[in-house]
Design a protein around this motif. Structure first.
Motif, PDB file in Angstrom:
ATOM      1  N   VAL A   1       7.919  11.694   7.582  1.00 18.55           N
ATOM      2  CA  VAL A   1       7.347  11.693   8.908  1.00 18.55           C
ATOM      3  C   VAL A   1       6.566  10.367   9.076  1.00 18.55           C
ATOM      4  CG1 VAL A   1       7.062  14.013   9.559  1.00 18.55           C
ATOM      5  CG2 VAL A   1       5.105  12.759   8.391  1.00 18.55           C
ATOM      6  N   GLU A   2       6.467   9.606  10.195  1.00 16.01           N
ATOM      7  CA  GLU A   2       5.744   8.508  10.256  1.00 16.01           C
ATOM      8  C   GLU A   2       4.260   8.828  10.447  1.00 16.01           C
ATOM      9  OE1 GLU A   2       6.369   5.082  10.145  1.00 16.01           O
ATOM     10  OE2 GLU A   2       8.372   5.652   9.409  1.00 16.01           O
TER      11      GLU A   2
ATOM     12  N   ARG B   1       0.775  -1.143   0.281  1.00 15.19           N
ATOM     13  CA  ARG B   1      -0.073   0.010  -0.228  1.00 15.19           C
ATOM     14  C   ARG B   1       0.729   1.217  -0.001  1.00 15.19           C
ATOM     15  NH1 ARG B   1      -2.339   3.893   2.935  1.00 15.19           N
ATOM     16  NH2 ARG B   1      -4.449   4.061   2.473  1.00 15.19           N
ATOM     17  N   LYS B   2       2.061   1.328   0.597  1.00 10.93           N
ATOM     18  CA  LYS B   2       2.967   2.206   0.698  1.00 10.93           C
ATOM     19  C   LYS B   2       3.499   3.002  -0.642  1.00 10.93           C
ATOM     20  CE  LYS B   2       4.680   1.592   5.291  1.00 10.93           C
ATOM     21  NZ  LYS B   2       5.731   1.169   6.350  1.00 10.93           N
TER      22      LYS B   2
ATOM     23  N   ALA C   1      -2.188   4.179  -8.671  1.00  8.33           N
ATOM     24  CA  ALA C   1      -3.495   3.916  -8.060  1.00  8.33           C
ATOM     25  C   ALA C   1      -3.726   2.331  -7.142  1.00  8.33           C
ATOM     26  CB  ALA C   1      -4.691   4.059  -8.624  1.00  8.33           C
ATOM     27  N   ALA C   2      -4.002   2.181  -6.067  1.00 10.48           N
ATOM     28  CA  ALA C   2      -4.412   0.928  -5.449  1.00 10.48           C
ATOM     29  C   ALA C   2      -5.786   1.099  -4.837  1.00 10.48           C
ATOM     30  CB  ALA C   2      -3.449   0.232  -4.485  1.00 10.48           C
TER      31      ALA C   2
ATOM     32  N   ARG D   1       4.291  14.227   3.233  1.00 11.69           N
ATOM     33  CA  ARG D   1       5.607  13.994   3.881  1.00 11.69           C
ATOM     34  C   ARG D   1       5.497  12.362   4.672  1.00 11.69           C
ATOM     35  NH1 ARG D   1       5.311  19.566   7.500  1.00 11.69           N
ATOM     36  NH2 ARG D   1       6.155  21.135   5.719  1.00 11.69           N
ATOM     37  N   GLU D   2       4.443  12.033   4.536  1.00 14.65           N
ATOM     38  CA  GLU D   2       4.280  10.701   5.178  1.00 14.65           C
ATOM     39  C   GLU D   2       4.847   9.714   3.763  1.00 14.65           C
ATOM     40  OE1 GLU D   2       0.562  10.925   8.149  1.00 14.65           O
ATOM     41  OE2 GLU D   2       0.364   9.799   6.453  1.00 14.65           O
ATOM     42  N   LYS D   3       4.295   9.954   2.709  1.00 11.84           N
ATOM     43  CA  LYS D   3       4.643   9.093   1.361  1.00 11.84           C
ATOM     44  C   LYS D   3       6.040   9.156   1.028  1.00 11.84           C
ATOM     45  CE  LYS D   3       0.576   7.600   0.253  1.00 11.84           C
ATOM     46  NZ  LYS D   3       0.231   6.123   0.196  1.00 11.84           N
TER      47      LYS D   3
END
Length: 218
Positions: A50-51, A18-19, A100-101, A44-46
């Motif tokens: 950042v977590e 998913r990431k 896309a998923a 920022r997460e992608k």
């Protein structure tokens, strides 16, 4: 156009896969319609800067996760005109949208016509009139974006959203309402196109390492 289903061997494998993609729950952030996370936070997460917050122990999240299989079974009983299917750790992909998923709560087929659709399941705890109003005769915008995205990825004919709404008002008994919302693809083609276009633009920014300006969260 080629739509394919990938089944991950376990939940950890699904999380890792998913990431690499833009998922349905990301789309409201991209559109500036997520009440809890901005498009910039998602970027920022992608990028691994950042977590993401771990919300797996949140009581509301746990309730939704554990209730899903039961709500899906009830939906199937209430709609005998539909064949309802589900496989754990599913991930749908479309060659038109390599970014896309779509991880679906279920997919459906009209038994008489063969038309295909998605089923999205939501649980919500309503504690005030403002929250209640978001569900009156419509799907809240953040969930609507997610449904549109899944229709975009699968290119199927329709979508159903089943909502399990728990009304917990002070000094009032627990009140639970089940609502079904139906969307025909033919009626929302422009909205689907907008969502897929904006998501593609966000993915392009990820590839170019360009952080987007923050959209106002409603």
């Amino acid at each position: 156009m080629s739509v394919e289903l990938h089944i991950c061997k376990n939940h950890d494998s699904w999380l890792k896969r998913r990431k690499k993609y833009i998922g349905g729950s990301d789309v409201a952030c991209i559109m500036g319609l997520n009440p809890w996370k901005t498009n910039r936070q998602l970027y920022r997460e992608k990028k691994g800067l950042v977590e993401p917050d771990d919300i797996s122990d949140n009581p509301l999240v746990k309730y939704g996760t554990e209730a899903e299989e039961h709500i899906r079974a009830l939906f199937a009983l209430d709609h005998p005109e539909l064949k309802v299917e589900y496989v754990k750790n599913n991930s749908w992909h479309n060659s038109k949208y390599p970014f896309a998923a779509a991880s679906l709560d279920a997919w459906t087929t009209e038994i008489e016509t063969g038309r295909k659709g998605i089923l999205e399941i939501k649980t919500a705890t309503i504690t005030n009139a403002q929250q209640s109003a978001k569900w009156k005769d419509r799907i809240p915008d953040n969930y609507y974006c997610q449904v549109l995205y899944y229709l975009g990825v699968t290119e199927w004919d329709f979508a159903d959203l089943r909502a399990n709404l728990k009304y917990e008002f002070p000094d009032s008994p627990l009140h639970i309402i089940t609502r079904d919302y139906h969307i025909e693809r033919s009626e929302v083609e422009e909205d689907i196109a907008t969502v897929m276009e904006k998501t593609a633009e966000f993915y392009d920014l990820l590839k170019k390492n360009v952080e987007p300006p923050t959209l106002l969260t409603l």
